[in-house]
Design a protein around this motif. Sequence first.
Motif, PDB file in Angstrom:
ATOM      1  N   ASP A  29       0.787  -1.230   0.000  1.00 24.79           N
ATOM      2  CA  ASP A  29       0.000   0.000   0.000  1.00 24.79           C
ATOM      3  C   ASP A  29       0.821   1.283   0.000  1.00 24.79           C
ATOM      4  O   ASP A  29       0.250   2.368   0.138  1.00 24.79           O
ATOM      5  CB  ASP A  29      -0.922   0.015   1.231  1.00 24.79           C
ATOM      6  CG  ASP A  29      -1.958  -1.096   1.199  1.00 24.79           C
ATOM      7  OD1 ASP A  29      -2.324  -1.517   0.090  1.00 24.79           O
ATOM      8  OD2 ASP A  29      -2.398  -1.534   2.278  1.00 24.79           O
TER       9      ASP A  29
ATOM     10  N   ARG B  92      -0.342   3.771  -2.530  1.00 27.44           N
ATOM     11  CA  ARG B  92      -1.693   4.220  -2.209  1.00 27.44           C
ATOM     12  C   ARG B  92      -1.685   5.173  -1.015  1.00 27.44           C
ATOM     13  O   ARG B  92      -2.493   6.109  -0.953  1.00 27.44           O
ATOM     14  CB  ARG B  92      -2.598   3.025  -1.924  1.00 27.44           C
ATOM     15  CG  ARG B  92      -2.844   2.145  -3.155  1.00 27.44           C
ATOM     16  CD  ARG B  92      -3.695   0.928  -2.834  1.00 27.44           C
ATOM     17  NE  ARG B  92      -4.959   1.315  -2.244  1.00 27.44           N
ATOM     18  CZ  ARG B  92      -5.341   1.000  -1.003  1.00 27.44           C
ATOM     19  NH1 ARG B  92      -4.554   0.264  -0.221  1.00 27.44           N
ATOM     20  NH2 ARG B  92      -6.507   1.392  -0.545  1.00 27.44           N
ATOM     21  N   LEU B  93      -0.779   4.957  -0.065  1.00 23.53           N
ATOM     22  CA  LEU B  93      -0.654   5.872   1.061  1.00 23.53           C
ATOM     23  C   LEU B  93      -0.210   7.252   0.579  1.00 23.53           C
ATOM     24  O   LEU B  93      -0.725   8.282   1.053  1.00 23.53           O
ATOM     25  CB  LEU B  93       0.352   5.326   2.080  1.00 23.53           C
ATOM     26  CG  LEU B  93      -0.151   4.230   3.021  1.00 23.53           C
ATOM     27  CD1 LEU B  93       1.015   3.568   3.744  1.00 23.53           C
ATOM     28  CD2 LEU B  93      -1.139   4.806   4.026  1.00 23.53           C
TER      29      LEU B  93
ATOM     30  N   ALA C   7      -0.731   8.526  -2.409  1.00 27.60           N
ATOM     31  CA  ALA C   7      -1.865   9.110  -3.134  1.00 27.60           C
ATOM     32  C   ALA C   7      -2.911   9.639  -2.160  1.00 27.60           C
ATOM     33  O   ALA C   7      -3.484  10.725  -2.363  1.00 27.60           O
ATOM     34  CB  ALA C   7      -2.481   8.075  -4.070  1.00 27.60           C
ATOM     35  N   CYS C   8      -3.174   8.890  -1.099  1.00 28.11           N
ATOM     36  CA  CYS C   8      -4.136   9.316  -0.082  1.00 28.11           C
ATOM     37  C   CYS C   8      -3.653  10.596   0.596  1.00 28.11           C
ATOM     38  O   CYS C   8      -4.445  11.531   0.814  1.00 28.11           O
ATOM     39  CB  CYS C   8      -4.330   8.205   0.936  1.00 28.11           C
ATOM     40  SG  CYS C   8      -5.474   8.604   2.277  1.00 28.11           S
TER      41      CYS C   8
ATOM     42  N   ARG D  16      -4.310  13.597  -1.548  1.00 25.07           N
ATOM     43  CA  ARG D  16      -5.716  13.981  -1.510  1.00 25.07           C
ATOM     44  C   ARG D  16      -6.038  14.710  -0.197  1.00 25.07           C
ATOM     45  O   ARG D  16      -6.782  15.699  -0.186  1.00 25.07           O
ATOM     46  CB  ARG D  16      -6.612  12.747  -1.630  1.00 25.07           C
ATOM     47  CG  ARG D  16      -6.664  12.109  -2.999  1.00 25.07           C
ATOM     48  CD  ARG D  16      -7.562  12.868  -3.965  1.00 25.07           C
ATOM     49  NE  ARG D  16      -8.919  13.083  -3.485  1.00 25.07           N
ATOM     50  CZ  ARG D  16      -9.899  12.182  -3.545  1.00 25.07           C
ATOM     51  NH1 ARG D  16      -9.668  10.980  -4.077  1.00 25.07           N
ATOM     52  NH2 ARG D  16     -11.102  12.475  -3.095  1.00 25.07           N
TER      53      ARG D  16
ATOM     54  N   ILE E  99     -11.858   7.743   4.387  1.00 22.91           N
ATOM     55  CA  ILE E  99     -10.674   6.912   4.598  1.00 22.91           C
ATOM     56  C   ILE E  99     -10.995   5.877   5.668  1.00 22.91           C
ATOM     57  O   ILE E  99     -11.465   6.223   6.760  1.00 22.91           O
ATOM     58  CB  ILE E  99      -9.467   7.752   5.041  1.00 22.91           C
ATOM     59  CG1 ILE E  99      -9.141   8.809   3.978  1.00 22.91           C
ATOM     60  CG2 ILE E  99      -8.247   6.869   5.294  1.00 22.91           C
ATOM     61  CD1 ILE E  99      -8.264   9.908   4.482  1.00 22.91           C
TER      62      ILE E  99
ATOM     63  N   ASP F  25     -13.141   6.094  -0.406  1.00 23.51           N
ATOM     64  CA  ASP F  25     -12.099   6.589  -1.303  1.00 23.51           C
ATOM     65  C   ASP F  25     -10.769   5.883  -1.088  1.00 23.51           C
ATOM     66  O   ASP F  25     -10.080   5.534  -2.053  1.00 23.51           O
ATOM     67  CB  ASP F  25     -11.924   8.104  -1.114  1.00 23.51           C
ATOM     68  CG  ASP F  25     -13.161   8.879  -1.527  1.00 23.51           C
ATOM     69  OD1 ASP F  25     -13.621   8.704  -2.674  1.00 23.51           O
ATOM     70  OD2 ASP F  25     -13.678   9.653  -0.700  1.00 23.51           O
ATOM     71  N   HIS F  26     -10.402   5.692   0.166  1.00 28.00           N
ATOM     72  CA  HIS F  26      -9.117   5.056   0.479  1.00 28.00           C
ATOM     73  C   HIS F  26      -9.324   4.086   1.643  1.00 28.00           C
ATOM     74  O   HIS F  26      -9.661   4.506   2.755  1.00 28.00           O
ATOM     75  CB  HIS F  26      -8.069   6.102   0.862  1.00 28.00           C
ATOM     76  CG  HIS F  26      -7.798   7.118  -0.206  1.00 28.00           C
ATOM     77  ND1 HIS F  26      -6.908   6.899  -1.229  1.00 28.00           N
ATOM     78  CD2 HIS F  26      -8.331   8.345  -0.404  1.00 28.00           C
ATOM     79  CE1 HIS F  26      -6.888   7.959  -2.017  1.00 28.00           C
ATOM     80  NE2 HIS F  26      -7.741   8.855  -1.538  1.00 28.00           N
ATOM     81  N   LEU F  27      -9.130   2.801   1.382  1.00 27.48           N
ATOM     82  CA  LEU F  27      -9.277   1.775   2.417  1.00 27.48           C
ATOM     83  C   LEU F  27      -7.963   1.029   2.567  1.00 27.48           C
ATOM     84  O   LEU F  27      -7.420   0.503   1.596  1.00 27.48           O
ATOM     85  CB  LEU F  27     -10.391   0.792   2.058  1.00 27.48           C
ATOM     86  CG  LEU F  27     -10.588  -0.373   3.033  1.00 27.48           C
ATOM     87  CD1 LEU F  27     -11.013   0.137   4.408  1.00 27.48           C
ATOM     88  CD2 LEU F  27     -11.608  -1.370   2.488  1.00 27.48           C
ATOM     89  N   PHE F  28      -7.465   0.986   3.795  1.00 28.23           N
ATOM     90  CA  PHE F  28      -6.222   0.281   4.091  1.00 28.23           C
ATOM     91  C   PHE F  28      -6.527  -0.853   5.063  1.00 28.23           C
ATOM     92  O   PHE F  28      -7.030  -0.615   6.164  1.00 28.23           O
ATOM     93  CB  PHE F  28      -5.188   1.239   4.684  1.00 28.23           C
ATOM     94  CG  PHE F  28      -4.846   2.380   3.766  1.00 28.23           C
ATOM     95  CD1 PHE F  28      -3.976   2.195   2.704  1.00 28.23           C
ATOM     96  CD2 PHE F  28      -5.428   3.628   3.943  1.00 28.23           C
ATOM     97  CE1 PHE F  28      -3.676   3.240   1.839  1.00 28.23           C
ATOM     98  CE2 PHE F  28      -5.139   4.680   3.097  1.00 28.23           C
ATOM     99  CZ  PHE F  28      -4.257   4.482   2.036  1.00 28.23           C
TER     100      PHE F  28
ATOM    101  N   LEU G 125       0.685   8.640   7.254  1.00 25.58           N
ATOM    102  CA  LEU G 125      -0.158   9.580   6.519  1.00 25.58           C
ATOM    103  C   LEU G 125       0.064  10.998   7.011  1.00 25.58           C
ATOM    104  O   LEU G 125       0.182  11.943   6.209  1.00 25.58           O
ATOM    105  CB  LEU G 125      -1.636   9.209   6.676  1.00 25.58           C
ATOM    106  CG  LEU G 125      -2.176   8.109   5.766  1.00 25.58           C
ATOM    107  CD1 LEU G 125      -3.607   7.789   6.172  1.00 25.58           C
ATOM    108  CD2 LEU G 125      -2.117   8.521   4.299  1.00 25.58           C
TER     109      LEU G 125
END
Length: 210
Positions: A45, A48-49, A51-52, A55, A161, A178-181, A202
């Motif tokens: 991830d 993706r982290l 990108a989050c 945002r 999130i 939108d963002h799931l970890f 984050l």
Amino acid sequence: MTEQLYPFLHAAATDLDTVLAEVRRSTEEKVAEIVALRRTVLERDGARLEACARRLGEAFRAGGRLFTFGNGGSSTDAQDVASLFLHPGGKCRPLPALALTTDAAVVTALSNDIGFDVVFARQLAAFGGPGDIALGLSTSGNSTNLIRAFEEAMRRKMLTIGLAGSTGGQMAELDGIDHLFVMPSSSVHRIQEAQTTVYHALWELIQRAL
């Protein structure tokens, strides 16, 4: 429960060296587990982290506010997230954040008068709006009040999130987060430790982005 987690404390052994060796072994095993889990999350991830965080940085620049929520130990983590963003200390930039778990009067009133399932959704309905951020934490991903909160946040066009454990539960099935970890572990302790690492990462990435 403690006997399963720490069997050496319930053993009849009187040899202090033996007990200390068992404590050391147990500690080393747990450290190895969380290191391996963090590495897995980073490798899967990491992009993706980033990108989050971008945002989130955009949302804060535009005047967005962060609302955090969770149950039990995740409630404490939600408060930790809000405190980290609002009062980071040093020269870091404070960011508007509120934990929806801290007002006992509101939480108990909503639970008593309407139902526990709406304790977070009703607060988001009152405070949240387009451009704000909803961040929910759950070790199972199956908390109904989190699902209701995310649904309300989506209706209000908030950035959503989620931090979950195991396979993500109902949060992973919810269309629109939108963002799931997801922390791929069956241990509540390791999941919470990994989630703490994720939201601190984050925060650091957001501070750099801003």
